[in-house]
Design an enzyme around this catalytic site. Structure first.
Site, PDB file in Angstrom:
ATOM      1  N   PHE A 117       0.843  -1.189   0.000  1.00  0.00           N
ATOM      2  CA  PHE A 117       0.000   0.000   0.000  1.00  0.00           C
ATOM      3  C   PHE A 117       0.882   1.244   0.000  1.00  0.00           C
ATOM      4  CE2 PHE A 117      -4.708   0.249   0.927  1.00  0.00           C
ATOM      5  CZ  PHE A 117      -5.025  -0.925   0.258  1.00  0.00           C
ATOM      6  N   GLN A 231      -8.705  13.792   4.368  1.00  0.00           N
ATOM      7  CA  GLN A 231      -7.994  13.075   3.306  1.00  0.00           C
ATOM      8  C   GLN A 231      -8.798  12.988   2.011  1.00  0.00           C
ATOM      9  OE1 GLN A 231      -6.956   8.596   3.568  1.00  0.00           O
ATOM     10  NE2 GLN A 231      -5.007   9.689   3.546  1.00  0.00           N
ATOM     11  N   ARG A 277      -0.966   9.291   0.076  1.00  0.00           N
ATOM     12  CA  ARG A 277      -2.186   9.720  -0.625  1.00  0.00           C
ATOM     13  C   ARG A 277      -2.236  11.218  -0.888  1.00  0.00           C
ATOM     14  NH1 ARG A 277      -6.701   5.862   2.317  1.00  0.00           N
ATOM     15  NH2 ARG A 277      -6.086   4.021   1.152  1.00  0.00           N
TER      16      ARG A 277
HETATM   17  C1  LIG Z   1     -14.858   2.904   0.420  1.00  0.00           C
HETATM   18  C2  LIG Z   1     -13.896   2.828   1.576  1.00  0.00           C
HETATM   19  C3  LIG Z   1     -12.889   1.871   1.588  1.00  0.00           C
HETATM   20  C4  LIG Z   1     -11.996   1.794   2.651  1.00  0.00           C
HETATM   21  N1  LIG Z   1     -11.016   0.840   2.639  1.00  0.00           N
HETATM   22  C5  LIG Z   1     -10.154   0.765   3.687  1.00  0.00           C
HETATM   23  C6  LIG Z   1      -9.121  -0.230   3.705  1.00  0.00           C
HETATM   24  O1  LIG Z   1      -9.003  -1.062   2.807  1.00  0.00           O
HETATM   25  N2  LIG Z   1      -8.281  -0.243   4.774  1.00  0.00           N
HETATM   26  C7  LIG Z   1      -8.373   0.640   5.796  1.00  0.00           C
HETATM   27  O2  LIG Z   1      -7.582   0.571   6.737  1.00  0.00           O
HETATM   28  N3  LIG Z   1      -9.364   1.581   5.814  1.00  0.00           N
HETATM   29  C8  LIG Z   1     -10.245   1.654   4.790  1.00  0.00           C
HETATM   30  N4  LIG Z   1     -11.240   2.603   4.804  1.00  0.00           N
HETATM   31  C9  LIG Z   1     -11.468   3.384   6.037  1.00  0.00           C
HETATM   32  C10 LIG Z   1     -12.163   2.494   7.085  1.00  0.00           C
HETATM   33  O3  LIG Z   1     -13.048   1.614   6.426  1.00  0.00           O
HETATM   34  C11 LIG Z   1     -12.979   3.287   8.106  1.00  0.00           C
HETATM   35  O4  LIG Z   1     -12.225   4.356   8.589  1.00  0.00           O
HETATM   36  C12 LIG Z   1     -13.355   2.386   9.278  1.00  0.00           C
HETATM   37  O5  LIG Z   1     -13.954   1.200   8.825  1.00  0.00           O
HETATM   38  C13 LIG Z   1     -14.299   3.109  10.230  1.00  0.00           C
HETATM   39  O6  LIG Z   1     -14.739   2.187  11.189  1.00  0.00           O
HETATM   40  P1  LIG Z   1     -15.529   2.680  12.484  1.00  0.00           P
HETATM   41  O7  LIG Z   1     -15.805   1.464  13.299  1.00  0.00           O
HETATM   42  O8  LIG Z   1     -14.781   3.786  13.121  1.00  0.00           O
HETATM   43  O9  LIG Z   1     -16.887   3.299  11.924  1.00  0.00           O
HETATM   44  P2  LIG Z   1     -18.077   2.688  11.044  1.00  0.00           P
HETATM   45  O10 LIG Z   1     -17.769   1.360  10.495  1.00  0.00           O
HETATM   46  O11 LIG Z   1     -18.460   3.773  10.095  1.00  0.00           O
HETATM   47  O12 LIG Z   1     -19.247   2.494  12.089  1.00  0.00           O
HETATM   48  C14 LIG Z   1     -19.941   3.579  12.656  1.00  0.00           C
HETATM   49  C15 LIG Z   1     -21.072   3.044  13.516  1.00  0.00           C
HETATM   50  O13 LIG Z   1     -21.650   4.137  14.236  1.00  0.00           O
HETATM   51  C16 LIG Z   1     -23.047   4.032  14.185  1.00  0.00           C
HETATM   52  N5  LIG Z   1     -23.634   5.377  14.342  1.00  0.00           N
HETATM   53  C17 LIG Z   1     -23.257   6.527  13.752  1.00  0.00           C
HETATM   54  N6  LIG Z   1     -24.052   7.537  14.145  1.00  0.00           N
HETATM   55  C18 LIG Z   1     -24.956   7.016  15.006  1.00  0.00           C
HETATM   56  C19 LIG Z   1     -26.056   7.544  15.738  1.00  0.00           C
HETATM   57  N7  LIG Z   1     -26.413   8.842  15.683  1.00  0.00           N
HETATM   58  N8  LIG Z   1     -26.756   6.702  16.529  1.00  0.00           N
HETATM   59  C20 LIG Z   1     -26.440   5.392  16.613  1.00  0.00           C
HETATM   60  N9  LIG Z   1     -25.420   4.837  15.933  1.00  0.00           N
HETATM   61  C21 LIG Z   1     -24.684   5.640  15.144  1.00  0.00           C
HETATM   62  C22 LIG Z   1     -23.339   3.392  12.834  1.00  0.00           C
HETATM   63  O14 LIG Z   1     -24.599   2.771  12.851  1.00  0.00           O
HETATM   64  C23 LIG Z   1     -22.194   2.388  12.732  1.00  0.00           C
HETATM   65  O15 LIG Z   1     -22.555   1.187  13.376  1.00  0.00           O
HETATM   66  C24 LIG Z   1     -12.110   2.703   3.732  1.00  0.00           C
HETATM   67  C25 LIG Z   1     -13.118   3.666   3.717  1.00  0.00           C
HETATM   68  C26 LIG Z   1     -13.993   3.749   2.644  1.00  0.00           C
HETATM   69  C27 LIG Z   1     -15.008   4.827   2.633  1.00  0.00           C
END
Ligand SMILES: Cc1cc2nc3c(=O)[nH]c(=O)nc-3n(C[C@H](O)[C@H](O)[C@H](O)COP(=O)(O)OP(=O)(O)OC[C@H]3O[C@@H](n4cnc5c(N)ncnc54)[C@H](O)[C@@H]3O)c2cc1C
Length: 571
Positions: A117, A231, A277
């Protein structure tokens, strides 16, 4: 009618960070529950494609090299103690995930396989084809069900509750299916609510990525840090801005301009397409701005990779490009351009997820924790390396869960009157009872997104950011008067969109405010009116606190350096 529940640890969010935190808190003996606005496996982590980083010593890799490349990638804004923990604990977390059941791709020898990467010299990204996030999310959800952790599924959190001493005491939210409000009391709350991508338009993020947790924590007194660091991913599909994973370049895809030139040789001669990036996005945007693009884009060329590799390792993006652009990856280059992807900033935490400082160097909310994209340690500083975010969610999700459980063992149950929920319900009812006018939530949201993309994208300057600030002020004013069409209780998605917009406007304001303050170019924050990094003035984090009148109060914290002095960054 309202209901009150009580737990030791309550997690907002069921993405990778939230589920990893809940499991760790459960394993540490806490009574834990999760609230999430979507079904857990619909959380945005599902979209993660390319993989998760770890330096494994069994293949001659070294955590210090991973840590250094993360610090360099951050343009030296990352706090190095946090980065060291990330890199040191990565390998163990990959093996834990594998043992739980994540079926990572294997190499020809049958060992866990890796791909390369950006911003890193070695191939240290473990992956499940190009749907790594989905594979991890499903396995963690199985573990959660096995542990019988209660999930308030499709519940929308509206605010955080504090006791009379200012300690975090739980969350208020409503069940989307019925509209019924509840106060869920807890000794510790972990906010793991993901990113704010949709503050920008377009974005690679799902429509649900609206910064709710950041705004809720901010309104309750937590600090937001590094908010100016947004980003832009170099390869998003023309049109809707769908992500084409960095794994494509990791597998060997080229970036071409109108003349068929691999233009990265002029910007990053050593790392080429796999520079960090921010560097690749600026290069692509420069080609477009200087007239060497193709119809507002540059081209991603995968043709030489061959059908077999594309089918085995890039199948999802191959399908997406075919469905959304009618392009066969094996036959034609794909028009792409930089697009908003990730928020490096977020709720300020220490390395165990605490959103307050036990030594008083920065203010916050005792009993509140955060993890995942919504949090800011600062691990990613001015620019996140690809595949470090999934790692962040699991390493620091686990640490936050364990620490929240320990904290909950030490503190008494906070006292909050059940009537608190009534006040919140009234505020939401007031929004609901506003008469519809000619304006709409969707219009305000769109105008905000376009203003942020136009003035706070790959290149920024004072004049543009001031325009964005004024636009946001006007949109805030319109938001205070906009009506909600649907007045019902059941699955009122119009109400949810309106509440999300309020959160997004708060987040947008903190981004603009912080970006205007930082008078230098560092990482993703590139100012055409201050072209260089200025370590003498700006080797520090910007923190913003919410004030009663709604405006941000600003504070600063020095960057924590452990072993790497800032240097000129070249790739
Ligand atoms: C298309 C894409 C591809 C990516 N690929 C990669 C990769 O290959 N490798 C890498 O390291 N990173 C990657 N990323 C970044 C990474 O996926 C995310 O930063 C990471 O998965 C975020 O995880 P999280 O658990 O913090 O949040 P999320 O998975 O977004 O979960 C958020 C949670 O909060 C809950 N929530 C939000 N607001 C409320 C509310 N008001 N009330 C109740 N619940 C709420 C939602 O329901 C959800 O369950 C990618 C991002 C994108 C957009």
């Amino acid at each position: 009618m309202t209901t009150a529940y009580e737990y030791d640890v309550l997690v907002m969010g069921a993405g990778l960070a939230g589920m990893r935190a809940a499991l760790a808190a459960h394993e540490a003996g806490a009574r834990v529950a999760i609230m999430t606005k979507v079904h857990p496996v619909r959380s945005h982590s599902n979209a993660a494609q390319g993989g998760i980083n770890a330096a494994m010593t069994d293949r001659g890799d070294d955590w210090e090299e991973h840590a250094f490349e993360t610090v360099k990638g951050s343009d030296y804004l990352a706090d190095q103690d946090a980065v060291e923990i990330l890199a040191q604990e990565a390998g163990r977390e990959i093996l834990t995930l594998e043992h739980m059941g994540v079926i990572f791709n294997r190499n020809e020898e049958g060992r866990l396989g890796t791909r390369r990467f950006g911003g890193q010299k070695r191939a240290r990204t473990f992956f499940v084809s190009d749907f790594t996030g989905q594979a991890m999310l499903h396995v963690l959800f199985e573990q959660l069900m096995k542990a019988r952790v209660p999930v308030f599924e499709e519940w929308f959190v509206t605010s955080l509750v504090k006791d009379a001493d200012g300690r975090c005491a739980g969350l208020i939210g409503f069940e989307i299916r019925t509209g019924q409000f509840a106060l869920v009391k807890a000794k510790a709350v972990i906010v793991a609510s993901g990113g704010l991508g949709r503050v920008f338009e377009p974005s690679t993020n799902a429509l649900i990525c609206t910064g709710d947790g950041m705004a809720i924590a901010y309104r309750a007194g937590a600090a937001l840090m590094d908010m100016e660091m947004v980003q832009y991913h170099p390869t998003t599909l023309k049109g809707k801005g769908l992500l084409i994973t960095e794994a494509a370049r990791g597998e060997g895809a080229y970036l071409l301009n109108r003349d068929g030139e691999r233009f990265m040789k002029r910007y990053a001669p050593n790392m080429m397409e796999l520079a960090s990036r921010d560097v690749v996005s600026r290069a692509g945007q420069t080609e477009i701005n200087e007239g060497r693009g193709v119809d507002g884009c540059v081209l991603l060329d995968c043709r030489h990779l061959g059908r077999r590799l594309i089918h085995e390792r890039l199948r999802q993006i191959s399908d997406e490009v075919h469905s959304f652009a009618g392009i066969d990856l094996t036959k034609e280059p794909v028009p792409i351009r930089p697009g908003m992807h990730y928020q490096m900033g977020g709720i300020k935490t220490d390395v165990d997820g605490r959103c307050w400082d036990r030594h008083g160097a920065w203010a916050g909310v005792p009993g509140l924790f955060a993890a995942g994209e919504t949090a800011c340690l600062s691990l990613h500083g001015g620019n996140r390396l690809g595949a470090n975010s999934l790692l962040d969610t699991v390493v620091f999700g686990r640490r936050a869960g364990r620490c929240a459980a320990e904290y909950a063992r030490e503190v008494p149950t906070p006292h909050v009157p059940d009537s608190t929920v009534g006040m919140e319900q009234q505020a939401v009812s007031a929004l609901l009872s506003r008469h519809a006018n000619t304006d709409s939530v969707a219009t305000i949201r769109h105008e905000m997104g376009v203003a942020m993309h136009t003035h706070l994208g790959v290149f920024r300057d004072q004049e543009g950011m001031m325009t964005a600030k004024e636009t946001l002020e006007a949109l805030h004013d319109r938001y205070s008067r906009v009506g909600v069409q649907d007045k019902g209780q059941v699955f009122n998605t119009s109400l949810i969109r309106a509440l999300e917009l309020g959160f997004m406007l708060d987040c947008a304001e903190t981004i603009v405010r912080s970006a205007l303050l930082r008078r230098e170019s560092r990482g993703a924050h590139f100012r055409t009116d201050y072209l260089h990094r200025d370590d003498a003035q700006w080797l520090k984090h910007i923190l913003v606190y919410h004030q009663p009148d709604g405006s941000p109060r600003v504070a600063y914290l020095p960057v924590r350096l452990t072993r790497w002095e800032p240097k000129v960054r070249t790739y």
